[in-house]
Structure formats: C-alpha cells, structure tokens
Write an enzyme that holds these catalytic residues in place. Structure first.
Site: not given
Ligand SMILES: C[S@@+](CC[C@H](N)C(=O)[O-])C[C@H]1O[C@@H](n2cnc3c(N)ncnc32)[C@H](O)[C@@H]1O
Length: 426
Positions: A243, A245, A358
């Site tokens: 989720a 930032p 993305c």
């Molecule tokens: C693409 S960004 C998300 C952007 C966010 N949904 C937004 O709209 O602002 C992906 C996020 O997934 C988190 N992440 C990566 N692997 C994860 C996991 N196994 N469980 C939970 N979060 C995870 C990362 O730390 C990162 O913050």
C-alpha cells in the site's frame, strides 16, 4: 557569472550521477544530497542529473563520436560523469558554452584523478559546443536512450512503432498530477479525468494552495485507475495490499471505503500514515508481508499493487533503465505470482480482486494474470468498459485489461505505463 558560479551545483550533479550509475542508487535517493544546497543550485543540479539520465544513450554516443577510446573508468575518477554532464548542458540544457565548458574544467581541476584529463575534457566539450547538436540531430534517439535488453522487450510486446513512441515519451519532463480529495478546484491546474488535475510544470508541491489543507495528493493519472476499477466501494471493506506510500489507499478512503492497508516496509508505512494524516483520511494500517498476513475474514474487494521493475514510470525515474536488468523482471514476476495467490485467498466469494503494476513488462502484468487464471478456476476476468477508463478506450487492451502507456495522452504530457486486471471470484 564568475568562473566558479554553479560549481556547487555541478559538483552535486556529478555526485548524483556517480551514485546512480556506479552504485545503482535510485535517483530520488541520490538527489537527497542536493537538499542542503540553496534552491537555485539544487534545481540546477537536479536538472543536469535528470536530463543526463534521460538522454544517457545519446550522450554516450555523442562522446564516443569525439573520443572513440575514452579513458578507463577506474583510472579516470569522475571524468566520464564530467563529460556526460558537460555535454548534456551544451546540447540539451542550452547552457552558454563558456559556462558549461568552464564549469567542467573547474570540476576536473578539483579532482586529483580527473585533473590530468582537463585538456581532454576542455577539447572535447569545445568541439561538442560547436558540432554536438548536429551529431544529436542525426542520432536514433529512441533506440539509444533505452538499453537494448529493454528496448527489444518493448518491441516484442508492443511492436516497433509503439516501442519507439514509448521511448520518445520518456524524453520530456513529465507534468505534475494532483488528485483532488473531493469536488474541489485545484488552483492553477487543468482537469484531466476523474479527480485528476494536471500542472504542466513540476514545482514544489508543499508551496501550492491546498497542500496544507489536505485538498489533494500527488499521483500520476494512470496510477489512479486501478482503484477506480473496483467500482463503488462506499462503506465496504477493501484490503489494499502493498500500500505505501498510499496513493491508492487515499483514493479508496476518500471514496468512503473501510480500508485495511498492508505494507511490508515500516518506514514506508510511516510515510503512508503521514500522507493520510495530512489528507484527514484514515485506514487500518498493517505492517506485514502480504504473502504471510491474512485478514480475519476475506473481503469483498482486494487491490494488489504489486512491486515491480516500474518500467512504466521511467518518465519520472529516468535512472531505471540503467540500474535495472532482465533478471529484475524475473525476480519481481515471481514475487507478483506469490502475492496474487495470497490476494486470492483474501478475496471473498463473489468479490473483486484488482491486480495492478506500474511495469511495461508482460511477465509482470498480463502473463501473471494468464498463469493465475489457469491455476485458479474460481476466478474469471471482468473486462473493463469504456466507463471504467473515463471513455479512454485506448487504455484497454484486447483482453479487457488496463494497459496505459507513457505515449498515451501525448498532447497533454503523457502518463505512466500501468497494467491492471479486474478479476471476479465465483
Ligand atoms: C508499487 S509500490 C505500491 C504503491 C502504492 N500502492 C501506492 O499507490 O502508493 C509497492 C509496495 O509494495 C511493498 N511490498 C513489497 N513486497 C511486499 C510484500 N511482500 N508485502 C507487503 N508489501 C510489500 C513495497 O515496500 C512498496 O511499498
């Protein structure tokens, strides 16, 4: 301007470039070192570093044109970066030649390893100031500014014409998109679609009207679409996986959903919480690995914004092509598959699961969904309609999934490349 004017900005740009190109540091993180400079120097350093990365392939080709055998990287200190940044100033930033060349000479003089190469730097940049723009005009910019491993993937996925259009869309400075929390007018910006307002010229957001009041947040127009695909979420539970930032969390909370936001990185979750606080929105925040965590009960709506190589966001992160590799695509694809299976378990019967990324890479997008549907027969695609994408049918692919490209909305400044599929559980 005296001879040393701009020295601090140029030295900072050099540091940023070497942090990105030699240490594979993301540009935003590398730019933190410029925050201590005065705003004018910081802005100049940012412009040099960002534009050099946007045009890196062209600049390397340009320098090879005048120095077919460049000095070895390990012997020449920051000489490669001095040449790249100096050439960028001359051919892309239109800095007056005497200022750009003198600036590069000062940088060389200040470095023990680079000082021996000052005559070379001086001679090459003087030639570039005279002949550089002609060389640039004859280059195949689109193909040069994307590494071969990535460009060939885009040609396979989208065909050569579209691959070129994508690469060309990365050349401009992207506009700033603000998402309004409610039916407010965002001063100075033009409405785009949905709640998105667009400012043509990027600027410091915390000085804009409405920031302190929490009237809007920054999010690329394309990134607003996945949450919108869930439909009416007012008063219902939505699990928002990966989720931080929190752009999509904010969208869902502003639409009246009861959001549970799950994020693995504590520091990023802190950022999400701070963003929600400024916006006067709320969500339940869970710091955990979404592959392990499970809700007490499955939810009617689940959004998974999977981590990925982010190749759809190169307009805003021009370093990505140069610090990622094909093995990153493989690694992220595997993680996306595991997260999708976890998200499926959290989706209630009859519920909706939206998977988003993305990335422009098929392995991280449509191929994930094909494989997921093959191993999960109780899920099926709910294809998008034009209404789901505010009438922009060009955002929907043949399978009925969201597929935005950086070359979409070209005349309005483009948009990030997002993929999303909407799935229904039986
Ligand atoms: C693409 S960004 C998300 C952007 C966010 N949904 C937004 O709209 O602002 C992906 C996020 O997934 C988190 N992440 C990566 N692997 C994860 C996991 N196994 N469980 C939970 N979060 C995870 C990362 O730390 C990162 O913050």
């Amino acid at each position: 301007m005296g001879l040393s004017a701009g020295f601090e900005a140029r030295a900072a740009a050099l540091q940023v470039l070497s942090d990105v190109l030699r240490r594979r540091k993301p540009l935003d993180a590398a730019l933190e070192s410029t925050h201590a400079l005065d705003p004018r120097d910081a802005g100049f350093a940012r412009a040099i570093a960002s534009e050099t990365l946007r045009r890196l392939g062209q600049l390397e080709d340009l320098i090879r044109h005048f120095v077919p055998k460049p000095p070895a990287r390990n012997r020449a200190g920051p000489v490669p970066e001095i040449l790249l940044a100096g050439a960028c100033e001359l051919v892309f930033l239109d800095v007056p030649p005497h200022a750009a060349v003198d600036g590069a000479n000062c940088l060389a003089k200040a470095d023990q390893k680079a000082v021996h190469f000052k005559p070379l730097i001086n001679a090459v940049l003087r030639r570039i100031s005279r002949e550089g723009k002609d060389v640039i005009a004859a280059q195949d910019a689109a193909a040069l500014n994307v590494p071969d491993w990535l460009f060939s993937r885009w040609i396979d996925a989208y065909g050569e014409e579209t691959a070129r259009a994508i690469a060309e869309a990365h050349h401009g400075v992207p506009p700033l998109d603000l998402v309004a929390k409610g039916p407010v007018t965002v001063e100075g910006a033009a409405p785009l679609f949905g709640s998105v307002w667009r400012l043509k010229d990027p600027m410091r957001v915390d000085t804009l009207p409405g920031f302190a009041e929490g009237d809007w947040w920054v999010q690329d127009a394309a990134a607003t679409l996945p949450a919108h695909l869930l439909g009416d979420v007012k008063g219902v539970r939505v699990i928002d996986l990966c989720a931080a930032p929190g752009g999509k969390t904010a969208e869902l909370a502003a639409a009246g959903a009861l959001v549970t936001a799950v994020e693995r990185e504590p520091a990023r979750m802190d950022q999400l919480r701070a963003n929600l606080e400024r916006l006067h929105l709320s969500a339940e925040c869970v710091v955990d690995d979404a592959r392990e965590w499970r809700p007490q009960e499955p939810a009617p709506f689940v959004l998974l914004d999977a981590p990925c190589t982010a190749t759809g966001t190169i307009r805003r992160h021009p370093e990505l092509p140069w610090i990622k590799s094909a093995s990153d695509v493989t690694m992220q694809s595997q993680l996306a598959g595991e997260l999708l299976d976890a998200a499926a378990e959290m989706t209630a019967p009859g519920g909706t699961l939206v998977f988003a990324t993305c990335s422009l890479e098929r392995e991280e997008g449509s191929e994930q969904i094909e494989a997921f549907l093959a191993r999960n027969p109780d899920f099926s695609r709910a294809p998008l309609t034009d209404a789901d994408v505010f009438g922009h049918s060009e955002f929907v692919d043949a399978a009925g999934d969201l597929r935005t490209l950086p070359c979409h909305l070209k005349d309005q400044g483009g948009m990030d490349g997002f993929y999303a599929a909407r799935l229904k559980r039986a």
